[in-house]
Design an enzyme around this catalytic site. Structure first.
Site, short mmCIF file in Angstrom:
data_model
loop_
_atom_site.label_atom_id
_atom_site.label_comp_id
_atom_site.label_asym_id
_atom_site.label_seq_id
_atom_site.Cartn_x
_atom_site.Cartn_y
_atom_site.Cartn_z
N TYR A 442 38.44 5.47 161.64
CA TYR A 442 39.85 5.49 162.51
C TYR A 442 40.78 4.53 162.84
O TYR A 442 40.38 3.74 162.06
CB TYR A 442 39.07 6.04 163.87
N GLU A 443 41.91 4.80 163.41
CA GLU A 443 42.47 3.65 163.55
C GLU A 443 43.40 4.13 162.51
O GLU A 443 44.21 2.59 161.81
CB GLU A 443 42.67 2.16 164.21
#
Ligand SMILES: Cc1cc2nc3c(=O)[nH]c(=O)nc-3n(C[C@H](O)[C@H](O)[C@H](O)COP(=O)(O)OP(=O)(O)OC[C@H]3O[C@@H](n4cnc5c(N)ncnc54)[C@H](O)[C@@H]3O)c2cc1C
Length: 598
Positions: A442-443
């Site tokens: 993620y990110e």
């Protein structure tokens, strides 16, 4: 059951002896009075909160997970989470590095980042609830109107409300230009937002009175692609003019994801059915505004893996000293025991030292970046602010991807130290592995981080920012180049810095002819850059240790630093030769493979 001891001495070493943070802070007006004692005292208390309040909920939170009531759309977090959050708020932890104008304590970001390393080590899933609030706070602080700031920042600062970032939709994650959530302007200046978001961390929960969702959506006249995205603040409960909570807004959790790790964190599917929101920043410039939150979150995700690396290492080390299996190849070590502890075996040591080196290198980089952010925000000299910001932008994808790749590898190695027991739940190691995995995804996946580094941050400005980091390396080489004792640490980074310059130019030229060359080299490139950065910090840590030892300091702490640095340079940094070789294999072996991938 795993244990966790906050690594306060290691933090103090990095902060005060290597980076000399109080010297850096004393020229920043809001932090001029922050001294080492204050920093140490805050971290000591923070460490207690992490170890005594958050850590005991880590395994139970993983086992229990979050529950959604589909009729009310309310989410119940694991037992104890809500109470721990109340303690967090009461202790003022949410406000640590927030602006005093909104009720914050105004401490430097670097202090908050060290506190958060410990919180992540103790309980990543729990820590994501307040962690995301920080990103929302930063974003509104930078781009909100005065009215938005007055409404939201005091509550985010106190921790009474938490924040989320709502970017991802079912058909788009990496490519946010595809997003479809709509925002229609209303006569009263608000917007009606409609759409579906998925994978929203801390998207619904019972820990705070309100949830401040930052939502990316398109205005009716928006151009296609990423240039047509705007940012809106959409609270779970609308807010009356006097700041009290009003009506329930039409933004609901439709389902919770069943996932590999971080079970204690609610990963929500969010339905937005004409919810009321207000615009943050300029129309169609939402991605730029959201980048404030994304950059904070990227440093935060690196910090998550740093925490996990440390806690996995601490437990594997204790286990390796205790577990008896086989005799040492070089002769019995524990004569009074039926077998030697497994720490006598070279490969067990290699696994432990890998995790330790990744934790120590990661901590130095993370703290360095946090100080850069403090300087970017508060240094009186505009040039220093700009240089700090540029360097931070360069290092952010390295923090995100290198530390999280290393963190997963470290967690797996520490699990391996336990043999079969590492696979068994009660030891806690398999949870660290499962939790560490998401940090690479993620990110912005780690591949996307590598494209950001090589494509945008390095080649995008012809290596100008990379040269700024190169100058730091060159200064250290210059300073210690004639010191024989430092040669084993200085020579490899001087050599790698040189190689890296040629390597970058080479990929740049190839990329001009064929952009796939950049994509083919980027992941390897980021790892090489990560090692150059870690190598630089290990050399600086070794420099401090050698000076202390030369001055007669007999604390074994410094000898330990030298041994870890030697291990790092001998066993981990040489990976760069292989990486440069595979990167040089180019794009053809990947792209000319339609038959293989048919
Ligand atoms: C537990 C969890 C929590 C999350 N929390 C949040 C949150 O709070 N808020 C939020 O908005 N989102 C959140 N996300 C979403 C997350 O950020 C995305 O999953 C991630 O950015 C990847 O997007 P995707 O899943 O759509 O994968 P895709 O974009 O479909 O990518 C699939 C694969 O293709 C690769 N790829 C894509 N484009 C390229 C390219 N140009 N070059 C090379 N490779 C490429 C990717 O690296 C990846 O390996 C969360 C996800 C999870 C699983």
């Amino acid at each position: 059951m795993p244990t966790y001891t906050p690594p306060l001495r290691d933090m103090q070493f990095v902060l005060h002896e290597v980076l000399k943070v109080t010297d850096e802070l004393k020229v920043l007006p809001p932090h001029a009075e922050v001294d080492a004692d204050t920093i140490n005292a805050v971290l000591e208390e923070g460490g207690k909160f992490a170890a005594e309040v958050a850590f005991p909920l880590n395994i139970s939170g993983d086992t229990e997970g979050c529950r959604l009531d589909k009729t009310t759309h309310e989410v119940t977090t694991p037992q104890g989470f809500k109470e721990a959050y109340a303690q967090y708020v009461e202790g003022g932890w949410a406000a640590l590095s927030c602006d005093p104008q909104y009720g914050g304590q105004g401490l430097p970001f670097v202090v908050n980042q060290c506190f958060y390393e410990m919180m992540n080590a103790a309980n990543q899933a729990w820590t994501m609830y307040p962690g995301l609030s920080h990103g929302a706070y930063e974003c509104l602080h930078a781009h909100g109107t005065e009215a938005q700031k007055a409404l939201y920042l005091p509550k985010l600062t106190s921790g009474e409300w938490t924040g989320t970032m709502c970017l991802t939709e079912p058909h788009c994650g990496t490519d946010l230009g595809l997003l479809r959530t709509k925002a229609e302007p209303q006569e009263d200046g608000t917007y009606k937002i409609t759409g579906a978001k998925i994978f929203i961390s801390a998207g619904e929960h019972d820990m705070a009175a309100n949830i401040v969702h930052l939502v990316l959506a398109r205005l009716p006249d928006a151009p296609a692609g990423s240039k047509g995205i705007s940012l809106f603040v959409v609270p779970k409960f609308q807010i009356n003019a006097d700041g009290t909570l009003g009506e329930r807004n039409a933004i609901f959790c439709g389902a919770l994801e069943h996932k590999m790790g971080i079970h204690g964190n609610a990963t929500a599917q969010i339905h937005i059915d004409g919810a009321t929101g207000t615009l943050v920043g300029q129309p169609h410039k939402g991605l730029a505004a959201m980048f404030v939150m994304m950059n904070a979150a990227r440093l935060g995700v690196g910090n998550q893996s740093l925490g996990l690396t440390e806690v996995a290492y601490q437990n594997a080390l204790a286990y390796a000293k205790d577990r008896l299996q086989m005799r040492s190849l070089s002769g019995t070590k524990a004569k009074d025991k039926p077998a030697d502890p497994i720490i006598v075996h070279p490969d067990v040591r290699k696994m432990l030292l890998t995790a330790k080196a990744y934790a120590e290198g990661g901590r130095a980089l993370q703290c360095f970046c946090a100080v850069l952010l403090d300087k970017e925000l508060h240094h009186p000299d505009e040039k220093v602010r700009k240089d700090s910001g540029d360097l931070l932008a360069l290092l952010t994808p390295i923090v995100k991807a290198f530390i999280t790749d290393n963190g997963f590898e470290a967690a797996v190695m520490c699990q391996q130290v336990y043999g079969g027991h590492g696979f068994i739940k009660e030891w806690g190691m398999e949870q660290f592995v499962r939790d560490a995995r998401i940090n690479m995804i993620y990110e912005g996946t780690n591949t996307i981080q590598s494209l950001d580094l090589l494509g945008r941050k390095v080649l995008g400005n012809n290596g100008a920012t990379l040269k700024k980091f190169g100058k730091l390396v060159a200064a250290l080489v210059q300073e210690e180049g004639v010191n024989e004792k430092m040669a084993e640490f200085i020579n490899p980074i001087a050599y790698l810095g040189d190689q890296m310059t040629k390597f970058t130019t080479e990929i740049g030229f190839k990329g001009l002819q064929n952009p796939d060359e950049v994509g083919a080299a980027a992941v390897d490139y980021l790892r090489v850059a990560g090692h150059l950065v870690f190598g630089y910090f290990f050399a600086r840590m070794a420099q401090v240790a050698l000076r202390e030892i030369a001055a007669g300091n007999t604390d074994p702490f410094y000898g330990a630093k030298l041994q870890t640095a030697r291990f790092y340079f001998a066993k981990l940094l040489p990976e760069t030769a292989m990486l440069m070789r595979t990167a040089r294999a180019g794009s053809k072996v990947l792209m000319d493979t339609d038959l293989a991938l048919a």
